[in-house]
Design a protein around this motif. Structure first.
Motif, short mmCIF file in Angstrom:
data_model
loop_
_atom_site.label_atom_id
_atom_site.label_comp_id
_atom_site.label_asym_id
_atom_site.label_seq_id
_atom_site.Cartn_x
_atom_site.Cartn_y
_atom_site.Cartn_z
N TYR A 73 0.90 -1.13 0.04
CA TYR A 73 -0.10 -0.16 0.07
C TYR A 73 0.83 1.20 0.15
CZ TYR A 73 -2.67 3.95 1.71
OH TYR A 73 -3.42 5.05 1.78
N THR A 74 0.62 2.19 -0.86
CA THR A 74 1.49 3.32 -0.91
C THR A 74 0.44 4.57 -0.60
OG1 THR A 74 2.97 2.43 -2.50
CG2 THR A 74 2.95 4.98 -2.33
N ASP A 75 0.86 5.31 0.17
CA ASP A 75 0.17 6.58 0.51
C ASP A 75 0.42 7.90 -0.33
OD1 ASP A 75 -1.22 8.66 1.85
OD2 ASP A 75 -0.05 8.75 3.64
N GLU A 139 4.69 17.19 -15.58
CA GLU A 139 5.54 16.23 -15.88
C GLU A 139 6.58 16.25 -14.56
OE1 GLU A 139 8.82 14.71 -19.12
OE2 GLU A 139 7.37 16.13 -19.67
N ALA A 140 7.01 17.65 -14.19
CA ALA A 140 7.76 17.70 -13.25
C ALA A 140 7.34 17.28 -11.87
CB ALA A 140 8.03 19.27 -12.99
N ALA A 141 5.73 17.30 -11.56
CA ALA A 141 5.31 17.18 -10.21
C ALA A 141 5.16 15.47 -10.25
CB ALA A 141 4.13 17.51 -10.06
N ASN A 142 4.66 14.93 -11.33
CA ASN A 142 4.91 13.59 -11.36
C ASN A 142 6.33 12.86 -11.26
OD1 ASN A 142 2.16 12.14 -12.16
ND2 ASN A 142 2.22 13.23 -14.17
N ALA A 143 7.24 13.46 -11.86
CA ALA A 143 8.70 12.88 -11.59
C ALA A 143 9.04 12.72 -10.03
CB ALA A 143 9.79 13.91 -12.19
N VAL A 144 8.65 13.99 -9.38
CA VAL A 144 8.82 14.22 -7.87
C VAL A 144 8.07 12.96 -7.26
CG1 VAL A 144 8.69 15.31 -5.60
CG2 VAL A 144 9.29 16.42 -7.85
N ALA A 145 6.66 12.79 -7.60
CA ALA A 145 5.77 11.79 -7.02
C ALA A 145 6.48 10.19 -7.29
CB ALA A 145 4.33 11.97 -7.67
N SER A 151 10.91 5.16 -3.81
CA SER A 151 11.80 5.10 -2.66
C SER A 151 11.06 3.99 -1.79
CB SER A 151 11.86 6.58 -2.17
OG SER A 151 10.54 6.83 -1.16
N SER A 152 10.01 3.79 -1.55
CA SER A 152 9.10 2.91 -0.68
C SER A 152 9.04 3.57 0.69
CB SER A 152 9.71 1.76 -0.54
OG SER A 152 11.11 1.93 0.39
N ALA A 153 9.42 5.08 0.73
CA ALA A 153 9.25 5.77 2.16
C ALA A 153 7.63 5.91 2.23
CB ALA A 153 9.82 7.25 1.95
N TYR A 154 6.64 5.86 1.33
CA TYR A 154 5.34 6.00 1.73
C TYR A 154 4.56 4.61 1.59
CZ TYR A 154 6.95 11.05 1.19
OH TYR A 154 7.18 12.29 1.50
N SER A 155 5.31 3.50 1.67
CA SER A 155 4.71 2.43 1.30
C SER A 155 4.74 1.49 2.52
CB SER A 155 5.20 1.47 0.16
OG SER A 155 5.21 2.23 -1.13
N ARG A 156 3.99 0.64 2.59
CA ARG A 156 3.84 -0.55 3.69
C ARG A 156 3.64 -2.00 3.05
NH1 ARG A 156 -0.57 1.97 6.40
NH2 ARG A 156 -2.51 0.55 6.29
N PRO A 157 4.28 -2.91 3.30
CA PRO A 157 5.46 -2.91 3.63
C PRO A 157 6.63 -2.06 2.77
CG PRO A 157 5.08 -5.16 2.78
CD PRO A 157 3.88 -3.98 2.50
N LYS A 158 7.76 -1.51 3.41
CA LYS A 158 8.61 -1.03 2.66
C LYS A 158 9.38 -1.61 1.76
CE LYS A 158 8.68 3.17 6.00
NZ LYS A 158 7.58 3.62 5.12
N LEU A 159 8.84 -2.13 0.61
CA LEU A 159 9.49 -2.79 -0.42
C LEU A 159 9.87 -2.00 -1.46
CD1 LEU A 159 10.08 -6.11 -0.90
CD2 LEU A 159 7.74 -6.19 -1.91
N LYS A 160 11.12 -2.15 -2.05
CA LYS A 160 11.48 -1.24 -3.11
C LYS A 160 10.79 -1.84 -4.36
CE LYS A 160 14.71 1.28 -1.38
NZ LYS A 160 14.92 2.72 -1.36
#
Length: 167
Positions: A73-75, A139-145, A151-160
């Motif tokens: 799951y990604t927030d 496009e620029a905002a999509n690249a950041v998102a 990065s998996s920083a916003y996901s659980r489990p934190k799986l690359k």
């Protein structure tokens, strides 16, 4: 159905910061008390956060119930809200205004005329805007998102993501 047909890896994204969309912000309102400190609509964002909490819980439950499956799951709310709240960190000048739209500031969005309308205006530098047309990211905002998602920083489990594809 996907699981029953052999799928074992699922990547689920929550919804974004709906209250920060120029499309929603351009809806006429009686006053500005509905806006948070970043100019986003509190009610829409509260609904998005509640939806994402329920979706995240469902993904956690599916991780337990589906044998030999991985549900990530990604927030997206946190990612997309940060584009607005920390817009200068990413080089954005107009976090709540569309690059392509009609009507000029503050949102350059008209509910009756879309980006495809004959009199729509298009910004000269889309990399300075979060929103392309009031609903979609530039496009620029999509690249950041995308970088935040991967990065998996916003996901659980934190799986690359590359690990997820091998799982």
């Amino acid at each position: 159905i996907l699981y029953d047909n052999g799928s074992r890896n699922f990547w689920i994204h929550g919804t974004g910061a709906l209250g920060c969309l120029p499309q929603k912000l351009s809806i006429p309102r009686k006053n500005y008390s509905y806006l948070d400190q970043n100019g986003c609509l509190k009610t829409y964002n509260r609904a998005a956060v509640a939806f994402n909490a329920a979706l995240g819980s469902l993904c956690d439950q599916l991780n337990v119930e589906l044998k030999n499956a991985t549900v990530v799951y990604t927030d997206l709310f946190a990612i997309k809200y940060d584009l607005v709240a920390s817009h200068t960190k990413y080089g954005f000048d107009r976090p709540l205004m569309t690059c392509c739209g009609y009507g000029g500031p503050p949102y350059n969005y008209d509910l009756r005329r879309s980006c495809q309308s004959p009199n729509a205006t298009v910004c000269t530098d889309g990399s300075k805007f979060v929103s392309w047309d009031g609903v979609h990211l530039t496009e620029a905002a999509n690249a950041v998102a995308a970088a935040a998602i991967l990065s998996s920083a916003y996901s659980r489990p934190k799986l690359k993501f590359y690990q997820f594809c091998k799982a």
